[in-house]
Design a protein around this motif. Structure first.
Motif, PDB file in Angstrom:
ATOM      1  N   GLY A 291       0.797  -1.234   0.000  1.00  0.00           N
ATOM      2  CA  GLY A 291       0.000   0.000   0.000  1.00  0.00           C
ATOM      3  C   GLY A 291       0.825   1.278   0.000  1.00  0.00           C
ATOM      4  O   GLY A 291       0.292   2.356  -0.284  1.00  0.00           O
ATOM      5  N   VAL A 292       2.136   1.190   0.268  1.00  0.00           N
ATOM      6  CA  VAL A 292       2.921   2.423   0.447  1.00  0.00           C
ATOM      7  C   VAL A 292       2.932   3.274  -0.819  1.00  0.00           C
ATOM      8  O   VAL A 292       3.015   4.505  -0.760  1.00  0.00           O
ATOM      9  CB  VAL A 292       4.362   2.078   0.924  1.00  0.00           C
ATOM     10  CG1 VAL A 292       5.207   1.466  -0.191  1.00  0.00           C
ATOM     11  CG2 VAL A 292       5.047   3.290   1.520  1.00  0.00           C
ATOM     12  N   GLU A 293       2.808   2.637  -1.980  1.00  0.00           N
ATOM     13  CA  GLU A 293       2.916   3.361  -3.259  1.00  0.00           C
ATOM     14  C   GLU A 293       1.582   3.943  -3.706  1.00  0.00           C
ATOM     15  O   GLU A 293       1.551   4.873  -4.518  1.00  0.00           O
ATOM     16  CB  GLU A 293       3.476   2.386  -4.315  1.00  0.00           C
ATOM     17  CG  GLU A 293       3.953   3.034  -5.577  1.00  0.00           C
ATOM     18  CD  GLU A 293       4.763   2.085  -6.466  1.00  0.00           C
ATOM     19  OE1 GLU A 293       5.264   1.058  -5.962  1.00  0.00           O
ATOM     20  OE2 GLU A 293       4.888   2.385  -7.663  1.00  0.00           O
ATOM     21  N   SER A 294       0.477   3.387  -3.224  1.00  0.00           N
ATOM     22  CA  SER A 294      -0.843   3.832  -3.711  1.00  0.00           C
ATOM     23  C   SER A 294      -1.550   4.798  -2.760  1.00  0.00           C
ATOM     24  O   SER A 294      -2.575   5.377  -3.128  1.00  0.00           O
ATOM     25  CB  SER A 294      -1.732   2.617  -3.997  1.00  0.00           C
ATOM     26  OG  SER A 294      -1.590   1.637  -3.011  1.00  0.00           O
ATOM     27  N   GLN A 295      -1.032   4.977  -1.562  1.00  0.00           N
ATOM     28  CA  GLN A 295      -1.703   5.819  -0.569  1.00  0.00           C
ATOM     29  C   GLN A 295      -1.947   7.238  -1.069  1.00  0.00           C
ATOM     30  O   GLN A 295      -3.069   7.751  -1.010  1.00  0.00           O
ATOM     31  CB  GLN A 295      -0.879   5.831   0.728  1.00  0.00           C
ATOM     32  CG  GLN A 295      -1.425   6.691   1.860  1.00  0.00           C
ATOM     33  CD  GLN A 295      -0.902   8.109   1.842  1.00  0.00           C
ATOM     34  OE1 GLN A 295      -1.649   9.058   1.576  1.00  0.00           O
ATOM     35  NE2 GLN A 295       0.371   8.295   2.098  1.00  0.00           N
ATOM     36  N   MET A 296      -0.882   7.886  -1.565  1.00  0.00           N
ATOM     37  CA  MET A 296      -1.026   9.289  -1.957  1.00  0.00           C
ATOM     38  C   MET A 296      -2.017   9.447  -3.114  1.00  0.00           C
ATOM     39  O   MET A 296      -2.928  10.293  -3.030  1.00  0.00           O
ATOM     40  CB  MET A 296       0.342   9.905  -2.271  1.00  0.00           C
ATOM     41  CG  MET A 296       0.286  11.407  -2.445  1.00  0.00           C
ATOM     42  SD  MET A 296       1.899  12.193  -2.705  1.00  0.00           S
ATOM     43  CE  MET A 296       2.616  12.161  -1.067  1.00  0.00           C
ATOM     44  N   PRO A 297      -1.900   8.647  -4.197  1.00  0.00           N
ATOM     45  CA  PRO A 297      -2.919   8.760  -5.259  1.00  0.00           C
ATOM     46  C   PRO A 297      -4.342   8.492  -4.766  1.00  0.00           C
ATOM     47  O   PRO A 297      -5.273   9.218  -5.136  1.00  0.00           O
ATOM     48  CB  PRO A 297      -2.489   7.700  -6.281  1.00  0.00           C
ATOM     49  CG  PRO A 297      -1.032   7.494  -6.031  1.00  0.00           C
ATOM     50  CD  PRO A 297      -0.804   7.731  -4.575  1.00  0.00           C
ATOM     51  N   LEU A 298      -4.523   7.484  -3.920  1.00  0.00           N
ATOM     52  CA  LEU A 298      -5.873   7.175  -3.423  1.00  0.00           C
ATOM     53  C   LEU A 298      -6.429   8.329  -2.598  1.00  0.00           C
ATOM     54  O   LEU A 298      -7.589   8.731  -2.755  1.00  0.00           O
ATOM     55  CB  LEU A 298      -5.840   5.901  -2.555  1.00  0.00           C
ATOM     56  CG  LEU A 298      -5.672   4.584  -3.308  1.00  0.00           C
ATOM     57  CD1 LEU A 298      -5.293   3.454  -2.341  1.00  0.00           C
ATOM     58  CD2 LEU A 298      -6.963   4.213  -4.058  1.00  0.00           C
ATOM     59  N   MET A 299      -5.603   8.882  -1.723  1.00  0.00           N
ATOM     60  CA  MET A 299      -6.086   9.948  -0.836  1.00  0.00           C
ATOM     61  C   MET A 299      -6.260  11.267  -1.590  1.00  0.00           C
ATOM     62  O   MET A 299      -7.159  12.052  -1.276  1.00  0.00           O
ATOM     63  CB  MET A 299      -5.129  10.126   0.351  1.00  0.00           C
ATOM     64  CG  MET A 299      -5.063   8.939   1.295  1.00  0.00           C
ATOM     65  SD  MET A 299      -6.630   8.560   2.146  1.00  0.00           S
ATOM     66  CE  MET A 299      -6.826   9.991   3.200  1.00  0.00           C
ATOM     67  N   LEU A 300      -5.402  11.523  -2.590  1.00  0.00           N
ATOM     68  CA  LEU A 300      -5.553  12.758  -3.374  1.00  0.00           C
ATOM     69  C   LEU A 300      -6.776  12.682  -4.289  1.00  0.00           C
ATOM     70  O   LEU A 300      -7.323  13.715  -4.680  1.00  0.00           O
ATOM     71  CB  LEU A 300      -4.279  13.043  -4.179  1.00  0.00           C
ATOM     72  CG  LEU A 300      -3.069  13.475  -3.342  1.00  0.00           C
ATOM     73  CD1 LEU A 300      -1.843  13.682  -4.233  1.00  0.00           C
ATOM     74  CD2 LEU A 300      -3.359  14.761  -2.551  1.00  0.00           C
ATOM     75  N   THR A 301      -7.205  11.482  -4.621  1.00  0.00           N
ATOM     76  CA  THR A 301      -8.427  11.336  -5.418  1.00  0.00           C
ATOM     77  C   THR A 301      -9.618  11.952  -4.684  1.00  0.00           C
ATOM     78  O   THR A 301     -10.494  12.565  -5.299  1.00  0.00           O
ATOM     79  CB  THR A 301      -8.684   9.837  -5.705  1.00  0.00           C
ATOM     80  OG1 THR A 301      -7.528   9.308  -6.366  1.00  0.00           O
ATOM     81  CG2 THR A 301      -9.913   9.633  -6.571  1.00  0.00           C
TER      82      THR A 301
END
Ligand code: NCD
Ligand code: ZN
Ligand code: ZN
Length: 433
Positions: A291-301
């Motif tokens: 999950g470390v790589e997808s957190q920022m894109p998911l939360m910025l969505t």
């Protein structure tokens, strides 16, 4: 050297206070190199790595060996956790001396099967750790509840993915949070509740805060965005401790973040192989996913959707983690004189998460195929690019440092490297909201 930051937002690099980089012992799942590369591509500039490796990090010897591994492989900065359990209390001074970010207490069984301390042993551990000022992070699930549930379910022949959720109802976590908060109140220990998965945990958390307990909490994107229907969609891949729960938990968890009851976002990055994630018997499937790589894109969505602002996100991803672990303002800020941990982000870019494109060694997660808006384009750690234009920069392996070492370094001059300066010059304020 120049680069293009036109139209990009500069955010403080994210601090992910909960990752499992598996090194040493489970390096077929991940190691400190692949894990920190994955972090860098996700705009994450600091990670706190969990101690459920082989050996478990429970004394100075194992900790020092892990420091050697991390220092030789890390592309981003890191802190290392050490375990406290029944028979590790006398190791507290040597662990603090050898450099840890904090302690981890496994109240419930999870991957690695670290024995859970009794309440009596927890009380002793809290008493010993409190004067050190180190925070104790809790895997808050109560074994005596979930072991009975799981036994009943297996006796009834349940091997399907939803049996995992049934074995760990939210009360498993609620009871553990409340008990840990009482011990923290009694001893003055600082505690942090990892992976808050249910709205029900917010009550003991908020009540403890109101009583003046130094207690903080994190939740993860999967508890905010996935629900019980995902067990049908991706079966054992979504199996994680604590479990992804009913969608009715989403709104309370979002509200908990917005009102400050939950302090931050972490990922519980927990890589496993496809073989380990797709076994037919749910009880044999390893828990967790990357999950470390997808957190920022998911939360910025959710920023793009208008649920909250960029500054709300930065508070949960960088400012609060830095403050809670005493790294602020060396980390968690954008300002002259900081160590320049930056994520340069295209807030308007819509793209699709693909497991096969993850830089983690684990290429299996419940996020595969999800559309997101927000892409980290460049990542800078202490004034140096680690990822530039979505490419790993050469010779950054081994640049990452333990935060306990960074805190000993002289405070940087109130100027940046040329590259950072170029970034600030190239930054176009009119692109900001
Ligand atoms: C974690 C792991 O795989 O190390 N797994 C998980 O399901 N969350 C352990 C943990 O954080 O409980
Ligand atoms: Zn855990
Ligand atoms: Zn974890």
């Amino acid at each position: 050297e120049t680069f293009d930051a036109t139209g990009l937002h500069i955010l403080p690099g994210a601090i992910d206070v909960h990752v499992h980089f598996r090194d040493p012992g489970y390096t077929h799942k991940e190691d400190f190199e692949s894990g920190t590369v994955s972090a860098a591509f996700g705009g994450v500039t600091t990670v706190f790595d969990m101690p459920n490796t082989i050996p478990t990090i429970a004394d100075a010897e194992s900790l020092k060996a892990k420091h050697v591994i991390a220092q030789s492989k890390a592309h981003v900065d890191y802190g290392l956790y050490a375990v406290i359990g029944d028979d590790t209390i006398d190791k507290v001074p040597e662990l603090v001396e050898a450099g840890i970010i904090g302690f981890k207490c496994y109240m419930g069984n999870t991957f690695g099967r670290i024995p859970s301390p009794s309440t009596g042993a927890m009380l002793e551990a809290f008493e010993v750790v409190a004067p050190t000022g180190k925070r104790i992070s809790l895997h808050a699930e109560t074994n005596s509840i979930m072991e009975r549930r799981q036994q009943r379910l297996t006796d009834a022949g349940r091997t399907d993915p939803l049996a995992h959720l049934a074995s760990r109802p939210a009360v498993v976590a609620v009871e553990a949070v409340a008990r840990a908060a009482i011990l923290a109140e009694w001893t003055g220990a600082r505690i942090h509740v990892l992976h808050i998965s249910s709205g029900a945990e917010l009550r003991p958390l908020a009540e403890a805060k109101a009583r003046g307990v130094d207690i903080t909490g994190e939740t993860c994107p999967h508890y905010l965005m996935l629900d019980e229907t995902d067990y049908l969609r991706c079966k054992g891949v979504v199996r994680v401790n604590p479990p992804v729960r009913e969608a009715t938990n989403h709104e309370p968890l979002w509200n908990g973040l917005l009102d400050g009851t939950i302090d931050m976002i972490a990922t519980d990055h927990a890589p496993h192989t496809p073989e380990e994630k797709t076994r037919a018997d749910i009880w044999a499937v390893d828990c967790g996913f990357p999950g470390v790589e997808s957190q920022m894109p998911l939360m910025l969505t959710e920023v793009a959707k208008g649920r909250y602002s960029v500054s709300d996100y930065v508070r949960w991803s960088a400012v609060n983690p830095a403050k809670v672990w005493g790294l602020y303002p060396r980390k968690g800020v954008i300002q002259a004189g900081s160590d320049a941990d930056f994520a340069f982000v295209d807030l308007g870019k819509t793209w699709t998460l693909k497991d096969e494109e993850l830089h983690s060694r684990s290429k299996i997660s419940p996020w595969d195929g999800r559309e997101v808006t927000g892409l980290p384009v460049h990542t800078m750690v202490r004034g140096r690019f680690v990822v530039k234009d979505r490419e790993l920069v050469a010779d950054t392996k081994g640049f990452g440092r333990s935060v306990h070492v960074i805190q000993e370094m002289p405070t940087p001059e109130p100027k940046h490297t040329d590259e950072t300066l170029a970034a600030v010059v190239a930054y176009r304020p009119e692109a900001a909201e």
